[in-house]
Design a protein around this motif. Structure first.
Motif, PDB file in Angstrom:
ATOM      1  N   LEU A 211       5.754   8.292  -0.276  1.00 42.87           N
ATOM      2  CA  LEU A 211       6.733   7.223  -0.088  1.00 42.87           C
ATOM      3  C   LEU A 211       6.732   6.285  -1.286  1.00 42.87           C
ATOM      4  N   ALA A 212       7.904   5.766  -1.617  1.00 46.60           N
ATOM      5  CA  ALA A 212       8.051   4.803  -2.711  1.00 46.60           C
ATOM      6  C   ALA A 212       8.775   3.574  -2.197  1.00 46.60           C
ATOM      7  N   GLY A 213       8.385   2.427  -2.698  1.00 51.21           N
ATOM      8  CA  GLY A 213       9.054   1.183  -2.316  1.00 51.21           C
ATOM      9  C   GLY A 213       8.927   0.163  -3.425  1.00 51.21           C
ATOM     10  N   HIS A 214       9.923  -0.723  -3.475  1.00 51.55           N
ATOM     11  CA  HIS A 214       9.873  -1.798  -4.467  1.00 51.55           C
ATOM     12  C   HIS A 214       8.739  -2.762  -4.152  1.00 51.55           C
ATOM     13  N   ASN A 215       8.200  -3.379  -5.182  1.00 51.20           N
ATOM     14  CA  ASN A 215       7.150  -4.385  -5.033  1.00 51.20           C
ATOM     15  C   ASN A 215       7.813  -5.748  -4.814  1.00 51.20           C
ATOM     16  N   THR A 216       8.488  -5.886  -3.670  1.00 51.90           N
ATOM     17  CA  THR A 216       9.142  -7.136  -3.298  1.00 51.90           C
ATOM     18  C   THR A 216       8.697  -7.519  -1.896  1.00 51.90           C
ATOM     19  N   GLN A 217       8.929  -8.772  -1.529  1.00 53.02           N
ATOM     20  CA  GLN A 217       8.543  -9.232  -0.191  1.00 53.02           C
ATOM     21  C   GLN A 217       9.224  -8.416   0.900  1.00 53.02           C
ATOM     22  N   GLU A 218      10.406  -7.877   0.632  1.00 51.31           N
ATOM     23  CA  GLU A 218      11.110  -7.074   1.630  1.00 51.31           C
ATOM     24  C   GLU A 218      10.489  -5.693   1.812  1.00 51.31           C
ATOM     25  N   PHE A 219       9.706  -5.242   0.864  1.00 57.23           N
ATOM     26  CA  PHE A 219       9.166  -3.889   0.921  1.00 57.23           C
ATOM     27  C   PHE A 219       7.640  -3.871   0.751  1.00 57.23           C
ATOM     28  N   PHE A 220       7.145  -3.493  -0.423  1.00 59.68           N
ATOM     29  CA  PHE A 220       5.732  -3.181  -0.600  1.00 59.68           C
ATOM     30  C   PHE A 220       4.907  -4.252  -1.315  1.00 59.68           C
ATOM     31  N   ALA A 221       5.362  -5.483  -1.407  1.00 63.67           N
ATOM     32  CA  ALA A 221       4.605  -6.516  -2.129  1.00 63.67           C
ATOM     33  C   ALA A 221       3.205  -6.722  -1.552  1.00 63.67           C
ATOM     34  N   ASN A 222       3.042  -6.569  -0.249  1.00 60.03           N
ATOM     35  CA  ASN A 222       1.739  -6.833   0.372  1.00 60.03           C
ATOM     36  C   ASN A 222       0.832  -5.611   0.458  1.00 60.03           C
ATOM     37  N   LEU A 223       1.250  -4.484  -0.117  1.00 58.79           N
ATOM     38  CA  LEU A 223       0.355  -3.318  -0.132  1.00 58.79           C
ATOM     39  C   LEU A 223      -0.957  -3.650  -0.823  1.00 58.79           C
ATOM     40  N   LYS A 224      -0.903  -4.540  -1.814  1.00 60.19           N
ATOM     41  CA  LYS A 224      -2.116  -4.904  -2.547  1.00 60.19           C
ATOM     42  C   LYS A 224      -3.155  -5.568  -1.648  1.00 60.19           C
ATOM     43  N   LYS A 225      -2.774  -5.992  -0.449  1.00 60.17           N
ATOM     44  CA  LYS A 225      -3.692  -6.640   0.490  1.00 60.17           C
ATOM     45  C   LYS A 225      -4.354  -5.640   1.438  1.00 60.17           C
ATOM     46  N   LEU A 226      -3.967  -4.369   1.345  1.00 58.83           N
ATOM     47  CA  LEU A 226      -4.579  -3.359   2.209  1.00 58.83           C
ATOM     48  C   LEU A 226      -6.037  -3.132   1.821  1.00 58.83           C
ATOM     49  N   LYS A 227      -6.818  -2.754   2.818  1.00 63.77           N
ATOM     50  CA  LYS A 227      -8.226  -2.443   2.614  1.00 63.77           C
ATOM     51  C   LYS A 227      -8.517  -1.054   3.189  1.00 63.77           C
ATOM     52  N   LYS A 228      -9.549  -0.437   2.675  1.00 66.00           N
ATOM     53  CA  LYS A 228      -9.960   0.857   3.234  1.00 66.00           C
ATOM     54  C   LYS A 228     -10.208   0.677   4.730  1.00 66.00           C
ATOM     55  N   GLY A 229      -9.710   1.628   5.512  1.00 70.99           N
ATOM     56  CA  GLY A 229      -9.862   1.570   6.959  1.00 70.99           C
ATOM     57  C   GLY A 229      -8.654   0.997   7.679  1.00 70.99           C
ATOM     58  N   ASP A 230      -7.729   0.323   6.957  1.00 67.63           N
ATOM     59  CA  ASP A 230      -6.519  -0.190   7.611  1.00 67.63           C
ATOM     60  C   ASP A 230      -5.674   0.968   8.128  1.00 67.63           C
ATOM     61  N   GLU A 231      -4.964   0.735   9.203  1.00 61.91           N
ATOM     62  CA  GLU A 231      -4.179   1.767   9.868  1.00 61.91           C
ATOM     63  C   GLU A 231      -2.717   1.740   9.398  1.00 61.91           C
TER      64      GLU A 231
END
Length: 187
Positions: free
Chosen positions: A110-130
Motif C-alpha cells: 500500500l502507498a499513501g501520501h505523508n499528509t494528515q489525511e493519509f499516512f502522516a502518523n505512520l511514523k508513530k507506529l511501534k512494533k507490535g501495533d495492530e
C-alpha cells in the motif's frame, strides 16, 4: 534592489509561517484520520464479506470504482479507504494498492501520501501495533514487525513473500529521496 528585499522578506515570512504550523501540528495529540467515505465503504465491504452472492450491487459498485477495501490502525486512530493503483488521482483520494502485489494472501503493498489525511502518523507506529486490512473478500489482522527508512527506488519490500504481510510506504518529510516502510505480519 527593493524587489530582491521584498522577495527575501516574503520567503522569510512563508518559512516562519510553515515552521509555526509544523510546531503546532507536531504537538497536537493524534486525531482520528478517516477517509470522507470510509464509513460507507466499510459498510459495503462488510456487506460483501457477509454474502454468498458475489455479484451483489455493493460489490459491483466498489469494483467499478476501483475501491478494494479499508485499512484500520487503532493505535494511531487511522481509518482509510483503499483503491487499486498508485497513480496521483488514486492516492489523492485513497490509500493506493500496488497492482503488482497481492490482494489478500502474500505481501499486500500500500502507498499513501505523508499528509494528515493519509499516512502522516505512520511514523508513530511501534512494533507490535495492530493493522486491520478489510479486503472486499476477506479480513486480515497484522502485527507491525518492521519499521525502516528506505531509498525511494528500493522496491525490495514489495516482493512476493511466503507469509502473509502488509507493507505500507510513504514519503518522509524533508527527505525527498527516502521513504518510510512499515511491514506487518499476519497474526
Amino acid at each position: 534592489m527593493k524587489s530582491k528585499i521584498i522577495i527575501v522578506l516574503i520567503v522569510i515570512s512563508i518559512i516562519s509561517l510553515l515552521s509555526g504550523m509544523s510546531v503546532f501540528l507536531l504537538n497536537k495529540p493524534i486525531q482520528e484520520t478517516k477517509s470522507g467515505d470510509y464509513d460507507e465503504i466499510s459498510n459495503k465491504v462488510e456487506s460483501i464479506q457477509n454474502t454468498d452472492n458475489i455479484e451483489n450491487s455493493d460489490f459491483m459498485e466498489l469494483w467499478d470504482s476501483n475501491v478494494i477495501g479499508t485499512l484500520e490502525i487503532p493505535s494511531i486512530n487511522l481509518q482509510l479507504s483503499i483503491a487499486e493503483g498508485i497513480e496521483n488521482d488514486v492516492i489523492g483520494k485513497y490509500v493506493g494498492h500496488f497492482p503488482s502485489t497481492a490482494l489478500i494472501n502474500g505481501n499486500v503493498g500500500l502507498a499513501g501520501h505523508n499528509t494528515q489525511e493519509f499516512f502522516a502518523n505512520l511514523k508513530k507506529l511501534k512494533k507490535g501495533d495492530e493493522i486491520v486490512y478489510n479486503f472486499i473478500l476477506g479480513t486480515k489482522v497484522y502485527t507491525v514487525d518492521t519499521i525502516v527508512e528506505i531509498q525511494e527506488e528500493d522496491w525490495s519490500y514489495l516482493e512476493d513473500t511466503e507469509d502473509n504481510r502488509i507493507t505500507m510506504i510513504t514519503c518522509i518529510s524533508n527527505k525527498k529521496d527516502k521513504r518510510l516502510c512499515i511491514q506487518a505480519i499476519e497474526k
